[in-house]
Design a protein around this motif. Sequence first.
Motif, PDB file in Angstrom:
ATOM      1  N   ILE A  78      47.463  40.799  51.963  1.00 47.94           N
ATOM      2  CA  ILE A  78      48.025  39.293  51.365  1.00 47.94           C
ATOM      3  C   ILE A  78      49.233  39.092  52.084  1.00 47.94           C
ATOM      4  CG2 ILE A  78      49.065  38.712  49.176  1.00 47.94           C
ATOM      5  CD1 ILE A  78      47.059  40.231  47.539  1.00 47.94           C
ATOM      6  N   THR A  79      49.133  37.788  52.458  1.00 46.60           N
ATOM      7  CA  THR A  79      50.326  37.285  53.053  1.00 46.60           C
ATOM      8  C   THR A  79      50.752  35.919  52.448  1.00 46.60           C
ATOM      9  OG1 THR A  79      49.061  35.664  54.658  1.00 46.60           O
ATOM     10  CG2 THR A  79      49.338  37.804  55.273  1.00 46.60           C
ATOM     11  N   SER A  80      51.729  35.283  52.874  1.00 46.34           N
ATOM     12  CA  SER A  80      52.213  34.080  52.127  1.00 46.34           C
ATOM     13  C   SER A  80      51.208  32.868  52.391  1.00 46.34           C
ATOM     14  CB  SER A  80      53.479  33.364  52.758  1.00 46.34           C
ATOM     15  OG  SER A  80      53.134  33.210  54.262  1.00 46.34           O
ATOM     16  N   GLN A  81      50.199  33.252  53.167  1.00 44.62           N
ATOM     17  CA  GLN A  81      49.063  32.172  53.383  1.00 44.62           C
ATOM     18  C   GLN A  81      47.688  32.531  52.658  1.00 44.62           C
ATOM     19  OE1 GLN A  81      48.571  30.057  56.937  1.00 44.62           O
ATOM     20  NE2 GLN A  81      50.257  31.001  57.892  1.00 44.62           N
ATOM     21  N   THR A  82      47.866  33.402  51.848  1.00 42.98           N
ATOM     22  CA  THR A  82      46.814  33.943  51.255  1.00 42.98           C
ATOM     23  C   THR A  82      46.882  33.904  49.507  1.00 42.98           C
ATOM     24  OG1 THR A  82      46.805  35.826  52.702  1.00 42.98           O
ATOM     25  CG2 THR A  82      45.394  36.244  51.054  1.00 42.98           C
ATOM     26  N   TYR A  83      45.651  33.713  48.893  1.00 44.85           N
ATOM     27  CA  TYR A  83      45.466  33.891  47.381  1.00 44.85           C
ATOM     28  C   TYR A  83      46.238  35.024  46.951  1.00 44.85           C
ATOM     29  CZ  TYR A  83      42.981  33.960  43.084  1.00 44.85           C
ATOM     30  OH  TYR A  83      42.593  33.998  41.811  1.00 44.85           O
ATOM     31  N   PRO A  84      47.073  35.064  46.306  1.00 47.72           N
ATOM     32  CA  PRO A  84      48.011  36.084  45.777  1.00 47.72           C
ATOM     33  C   PRO A  84      47.146  37.326  45.063  1.00 47.72           C
ATOM     34  CG  PRO A  84      48.681  34.464  44.536  1.00 47.72           C
ATOM     35  CD  PRO A  84      47.619  33.952  45.420  1.00 47.72           C
ATOM     36  N   LYS A  85      45.962  37.056  44.635  1.00 50.47           N
ATOM     37  CA  LYS A  85      45.209  37.938  43.901  1.00 50.47           C
ATOM     38  C   LYS A  85      44.052  38.588  44.654  1.00 50.47           C
ATOM     39  CE  LYS A  85      43.918  37.818  39.721  1.00 50.47           C
ATOM     40  NZ  LYS A  85      42.893  37.104  38.597  1.00 50.47           N
ATOM     41  N   ILE A  86      43.437  39.679  44.268  1.00 48.00           N
ATOM     42  CA  ILE A  86      42.362  39.943  44.990  1.00 48.00           C
ATOM     43  C   ILE A  86      41.023  39.491  44.123  1.00 48.00           C
ATOM     44  CG2 ILE A  86      40.785  42.052  45.551  1.00 48.00           C
ATOM     45  CD1 ILE A  86      43.316  41.692  47.229  1.00 48.00           C
ATOM     46  N   PRO A  87      40.075  38.550  44.517  1.00 47.12           N
ATOM     47  CA  PRO A  87      39.190  38.084  44.024  1.00 47.12           C
ATOM     48  C   PRO A  87      38.096  39.298  43.458  1.00 47.12           C
ATOM     49  CG  PRO A  87      39.572  36.818  45.866  1.00 47.12           C
ATOM     50  CD  PRO A  87      40.305  37.943  46.002  1.00 47.12           C
ATOM     51  N   GLN A  88      37.686  39.101  42.223  1.00 44.47           N
ATOM     52  CA  GLN A  88      36.742  40.138  41.696  1.00 44.47           C
ATOM     53  C   GLN A  88      35.165  39.844  42.088  1.00 44.47           C
ATOM     54  OE1 GLN A  88      38.224  42.820  39.532  1.00 44.47           O
ATOM     55  NE2 GLN A  88      39.977  41.832  41.057  1.00 44.47           N
ATOM     56  N   THR A  89      34.937  38.560  42.492  1.00 41.96           N
ATOM     57  CA  THR A  89      33.584  38.032  42.970  1.00 41.96           C
ATOM     58  C   THR A  89      33.709  37.262  43.980  1.00 41.96           C
ATOM     59  OG1 THR A  89      33.611  36.127  41.415  1.00 41.96           O
ATOM     60  CG2 THR A  89      32.931  38.250  40.447  1.00 41.96           C
ATOM     61  N   VAL A  90      32.303  37.008  44.642  1.00 39.83           N
ATOM     62  CA  VAL A  90      32.220  36.196  45.868  1.00 39.83           C
ATOM     63  C   VAL A  90      32.576  34.494  45.123  1.00 39.83           C
ATOM     64  CG1 VAL A  90      30.486  34.777  47.068  1.00 39.83           C
ATOM     65  CG2 VAL A  90      30.783  37.438  47.114  1.00 39.83           C
ATOM     66  N   ASP A  91      32.218  34.355  43.960  1.00 38.22           N
ATOM     67  CA  ASP A  91      32.593  32.980  43.304  1.00 38.22           C
ATOM     68  C   ASP A  91      33.995  32.626  43.295  1.00 38.22           C
ATOM     69  OD1 ASP A  91      30.032  32.064  43.288  1.00 38.22           O
ATOM     70  OD2 ASP A  91      29.753  32.754  41.288  1.00 38.22           O
ATOM     71  N   GLU A  92      34.642  33.705  42.924  1.00 40.22           N
ATOM     72  CA  GLU A  92      36.196  33.590  42.856  1.00 40.22           C
ATOM     73  C   GLU A  92      36.987  33.142  44.100  1.00 40.22           C
ATOM     74  OE1 GLU A  92      38.223  36.823  40.710  1.00 40.22           O
ATOM     75  OE2 GLU A  92      40.207  35.921  41.087  1.00 40.22           O
ATOM     76  N   ALA A  93      36.355  34.170  44.969  1.00 39.39           N
ATOM     77  CA  ALA A  93      36.966  34.049  46.354  1.00 39.39           C
ATOM     78  C   ALA A  93      36.718  32.518  47.076  1.00 39.39           C
ATOM     79  CB  ALA A  93      36.364  35.173  47.420  1.00 39.39           C
ATOM     80  N   ILE A  94      35.671  32.027  46.580  1.00 40.71           N
ATOM     81  CA  ILE A  94      35.371  30.723  47.191  1.00 40.71           C
ATOM     82  C   ILE A  94      36.060  29.612  46.298  1.00 40.71           C
ATOM     83  CG2 ILE A  94      33.614  28.832  47.273  1.00 40.71           C
ATOM     84  CD1 ILE A  94      31.624  31.268  48.082  1.00 40.71           C
ATOM     85  N   ILE A  95      36.418  29.638  45.195  1.00 39.49           N
ATOM     86  CA  ILE A  95      37.136  28.759  44.223  1.00 39.49           C
ATOM     87  C   ILE A  95      38.685  29.086  44.804  1.00 39.49           C
ATOM     88  CG2 ILE A  95      38.146  28.299  42.108  1.00 39.49           C
ATOM     89  CD1 ILE A  95      35.493  29.441  40.812  1.00 39.49           C
ATOM     90  N   ALA A  96      39.119  29.990  45.323  1.00 42.17           N
ATOM     91  CA  ALA A  96      40.686  30.574  45.474  1.00 42.17           C
ATOM     92  C   ALA A  96      40.726  29.854  47.043  1.00 42.17           C
ATOM     93  CB  ALA A  96      40.652  31.917  45.414  1.00 42.17           C
ATOM     94  N   SER A  97      39.538  29.738  47.737  1.00 41.00           N
ATOM     95  CA  SER A  97      39.818  29.218  49.054  1.00 41.00           C
ATOM     96  C   SER A  97      40.052  27.669  49.080  1.00 41.00           C
ATOM     97  CB  SER A  97      38.897  29.493  49.927  1.00 41.00           C
ATOM     98  OG  SER A  97      37.717  28.764  49.574  1.00 41.00           O
ATOM     99  N   GLN A  98      39.675  26.960  47.857  1.00 39.11           N
ATOM    100  CA  GLN A  98      40.114  25.453  47.898  1.00 39.11           C
ATOM    101  C   GLN A  98      41.598  25.284  47.695  1.00 39.11           C
ATOM    102  OE1 GLN A  98      37.598  24.824  44.729  1.00 39.11           O
ATOM    103  NE2 GLN A  98      35.630  25.224  45.856  1.00 39.11           N
TER     104      GLN A  98
END
Length: 222
Positions: A78-98
């Motif tokens: 996790i860096t300053s440019q990263t979503y500050p949580k660990i997504p638990q699902t693929v869907d959460e990862a995609i929403i976070a990337s927005q």
Amino acid sequence: MLVISLGGSVIWNNGINLDYIKRFRELMDSLKEKVFLVVGGGKTARDYIIMGKSLGFDEYILDQMGITATRLNAMLFITSQTYPKIPQTVDEAIIASQSYKNVVMGGTEPGHTTDAVSLLLAEKLHAKMVINITSVGGIYDHDPTKFKDAKIIRELSYGDAKKMILSKMMEAGLNIPFDLVAIKVAERSGIKIYVVPKDIENIKKVINNEDFKGTVIGIPDR
Ligand code: UTP
């Protein structure tokens, strides 16, 4: 965008590989592409799974312990440019990337490995490649840690990769760092898997479509 799978053994090799983790974080932040990084469990996962086995836990809980280890390892990226949580699902990862440039995660549910997670993520993102970084650095005809004359296989079809995985279950020595779920997802969506060593310059070559060291899975069947 780039989907990268980082094997847990790369970050832990006779102790934590802190220098590499720092360099990898810099690489992620410096790339112009959005990065989705999926991190493996490595030694932490193995240690906990061994302890859980000795305590008589079932495979489902052992997988959940493995997933927890992958998420702990993922937090290191996790860096300053990263979503500050660990997504638990693929869907959460995609929403976070927005909302964030980079997203790092570990496993999702029991029954497969982080390799499969990276392929599912790539499938959902319509990405055409996944970069899979392993300590071995490619797919060999024999286990290169045991056989000096082991030769790297430069290109494999999905069919050959599946055959190798199935024969590995019966024949010790063959070395393919993949689970079957990952190959099946890759095949159904035509996603190429670049299995490469941890060398940062080599990873940049894959990204820039230059000659690289490693193996590509997903060439047409011969
Ligand atoms: P890894 O992805 O690190 O598996 O997840 P691996 O293939 O054993 O390790 P590498 O690639 O050689 O480093 C560690 C463990 O966590 C569980 C599995 O038990 C796996 O072996 N896991 C992981 C899951 O059950 N689901 C997931 O989505 C990811």
